[in-house]
Design a protein around this motif. Structure first.
Motif, mmCIF file in Angstrom:
data_model
loop_
_atom_site.group_PDB
_atom_site.id
_atom_site.type_symbol
_atom_site.label_atom_id
_atom_site.label_comp_id
_atom_site.label_asym_id
_atom_site.label_seq_id
_atom_site.Cartn_x
_atom_site.Cartn_y
_atom_site.Cartn_z
ATOM 1 N N MET A 1 6.818 -8.350 4.453
ATOM 2 C CA MET A 1 6.552 -9.591 5.117
ATOM 3 C C MET A 1 6.447 -10.656 4.044
ATOM 4 N N THR A 2 6.953 -11.849 4.335
ATOM 5 C CA THR A 2 6.837 -12.950 3.394
ATOM 6 C C THR A 2 6.721 -14.252 4.153
ATOM 7 N N LYS A 3 5.997 -15.190 3.595
ATOM 8 C CA LYS A 3 5.971 -16.513 4.213
ATOM 9 C C LYS A 3 6.970 -17.425 3.533
ATOM 10 N N ASN A 4 7.648 -16.917 2.541
ATOM 11 C CA ASN A 4 8.684 -17.692 1.866
ATOM 12 C C ASN A 4 9.975 -17.634 2.661
ATOM 13 N N PHE A 5 10.791 -18.641 2.503
ATOM 14 C CA PHE A 5 12.065 -18.676 3.199
ATOM 15 C C PHE A 5 13.160 -18.043 2.351
ATOM 16 N N ASP A 6 12.855 -17.718 1.115
ATOM 17 C CA ASP A 6 13.878 -17.207 0.202
ATOM 18 C C ASP A 6 14.270 -15.773 0.552
ATOM 19 N N ARG A 7 15.204 -15.229 -0.192
ATOM 20 C CA ARG A 7 15.708 -13.891 0.058
ATOM 21 C C ARG A 7 15.436 -12.953 -1.126
ATOM 22 N N LEU A 8 14.377 -13.217 -1.886
ATOM 23 C CA LEU A 8 14.078 -12.414 -3.068
ATOM 24 C C LEU A 8 13.765 -10.959 -2.717
ATOM 25 N N LEU A 9 13.033 -10.732 -1.643
ATOM 26 C CA LEU A 9 12.728 -9.357 -1.248
ATOM 27 C C LEU A 9 14.008 -8.598 -0.914
ATOM 28 N N GLU A 10 14.878 -9.223 -0.154
ATOM 29 C CA GLU A 10 16.124 -8.576 0.226
ATOM 30 C C GLU A 10 16.992 -8.288 -1.005
ATOM 31 N N GLN A 11 17.045 -9.234 -1.933
ATOM 32 C CA GLN A 11 17.833 -9.026 -3.149
ATOM 33 C C GLN A 11 17.277 -7.853 -3.962
ATOM 34 N N SER A 12 15.969 -7.745 -4.046
ATOM 35 C CA SER A 12 15.353 -6.637 -4.776
ATOM 36 C C SER A 12 15.639 -5.309 -4.091
ATOM 37 N N LEU A 13 15.535 -5.267 -2.777
ATOM 38 C CA LEU A 13 15.819 -4.038 -2.046
ATOM 39 C C LEU A 13 17.289 -3.642 -2.189
ATOM 40 N N ASP A 14 18.178 -4.631 -2.187
ATOM 41 C CA ASP A 14 19.607 -4.353 -2.402
ATOM 42 C C ASP A 14 19.832 -3.708 -3.765
ATOM 43 N N GLU A 15 19.188 -4.247 -4.793
ATOM 44 C CA GLU A 15 19.345 -3.708 -6.144
ATOM 45 C C GLU A 15 18.860 -2.262 -6.234
ATOM 46 N N LEU A 16 17.862 -1.917 -5.420
ATOM 47 C CA LEU A 16 17.319 -0.562 -5.414
ATOM 48 C C LEU A 16 18.015 0.343 -4.396
ATOM 49 N N SER A 17 19.010 -0.186 -3.713
ATOM 50 C CA SER A 17 19.757 0.545 -2.675
ATOM 51 C C SER A 17 18.850 1.043 -1.551
ATOM 52 N N VAL A 18 17.851 0.245 -1.198
ATOM 53 C CA VAL A 18 16.956 0.579 -0.089
ATOM 54 C C VAL A 18 17.534 -0.017 1.193
ATOM 55 N N GLN A 19 17.677 0.818 2.206
ATOM 56 C CA GLN A 19 18.144 0.340 3.507
ATOM 57 C C GLN A 19 16.980 -0.374 4.194
ATOM 58 N N TYR A 20 17.214 -1.544 4.733
ATOM 59 C CA TYR A 20 16.153 -2.316 5.371
ATOM 60 C C TYR A 20 16.696 -3.137 6.519
ATOM 61 N N LYS A 21 15.776 -3.599 7.334
ATOM 62 C CA LYS A 21 16.080 -4.523 8.415
ATOM 63 C C LYS A 21 15.165 -5.720 8.235
ATOM 64 N N THR A 22 15.718 -6.922 8.305
ATOM 65 C CA THR A 22 14.915 -8.132 8.181
ATOM 66 C C THR A 22 14.792 -8.794 9.546
ATOM 67 N N LEU A 23 13.556 -9.139 9.913
ATOM 68 C CA LEU A 23 13.278 -9.854 11.156
ATOM 69 C C LEU A 23 12.868 -11.274 10.800
ATOM 70 N N TYR A 24 13.603 -12.247 11.300
ATOM 71 C CA TYR A 24 13.365 -13.660 10.970
ATOM 72 C C TYR A 24 12.637 -14.422 12.070
ATOM 73 N N HIS A 25 12.751 -13.944 13.279
ATOM 74 C CA HIS A 25 12.291 -14.710 14.431
ATOM 75 C C HIS A 25 11.720 -13.739 15.455
ATOM 76 N N ASP A 26 10.807 -14.221 16.273
ATOM 77 C CA ASP A 26 10.193 -13.330 17.256
ATOM 78 C C ASP A 26 11.229 -12.706 18.188
ATOM 79 N N SER A 27 12.352 -13.356 18.412
ATOM 80 C CA SER A 27 13.382 -12.773 19.268
ATOM 81 C C SER A 27 14.034 -11.545 18.624
#
Length: 96
Positions: free
Chosen positions: A1-27
Motif C-alpha cells: 500500500m502506498t499513498k504516493n502516486f509514483d510507481r516505485l513499488l511496482e518497479q522494485s517488484l518487477d526487478e525482483l520478478s515478483v508477480q503482483y496486482k496493483t489496485l488504484y481505485h475502489d472499483s
C-alpha cells in the motif's frame, strides 16, 4: 500500500520478478483475485498518477469508500502491514 502516486513499488517488484496486482481505485476491488491467491497486492488507496481518479485534496482524503475500508481491515487483521518511509536523500526514516 502506498499513498504516493509514483510507481516505485511496482518497479522494485518487477526487478525482483515478483508477480503482483496493483489496485488504484475502489472499483478495482470488486472482482479482484482473492488475496490468498496472489503473491503480492499493492493497494494505492490514494490512487496512481496514471489514473485520473486519484485522491489528492482534503475533501477526497477525509473518508474512503466502504469497500476500501473493508479490504484494509481484512489486510490488517489477516496479513499485517509493512510500512516504510524514506527521506528525500534516500535514508530510511521509519520501517515497521
Amino acid at each position: 500500500m502506498t499513498k504516493n502516486f509514483d510507481r516505485l513499488l511496482e518497479q522494485s517488484l518487477d526487478e525482483l520478478s515478483v508477480q503482483y496486482k496493483t489496485l488504484y481505485h475502489d472499483s478495482d476491488i470488486e472482482g479482484m483475485k482473492p488475496l490468498a491467491h496472489v503473491d503480492c497486492t499493492v493497494l494505492k488507496i490514494h490512487g496512481d498518477y496514471r489514473d485520473t481518479r486519484f485522491r489528492n485534496i482534503t475533501d477526497e482524503l477525509s473518508s474512503y469508500p466502504e469497500s476500501v475500508n473493508e479490504l484494509l481491515n481484512r489486510v490488517f487483521d489477516e496479513y499485517g502491514l509493512i510500512v516504510s518511509v524514506w527521506s528525500a536523500n534516500g535514508i530510511p526514516l521509519y520501517a515497521m
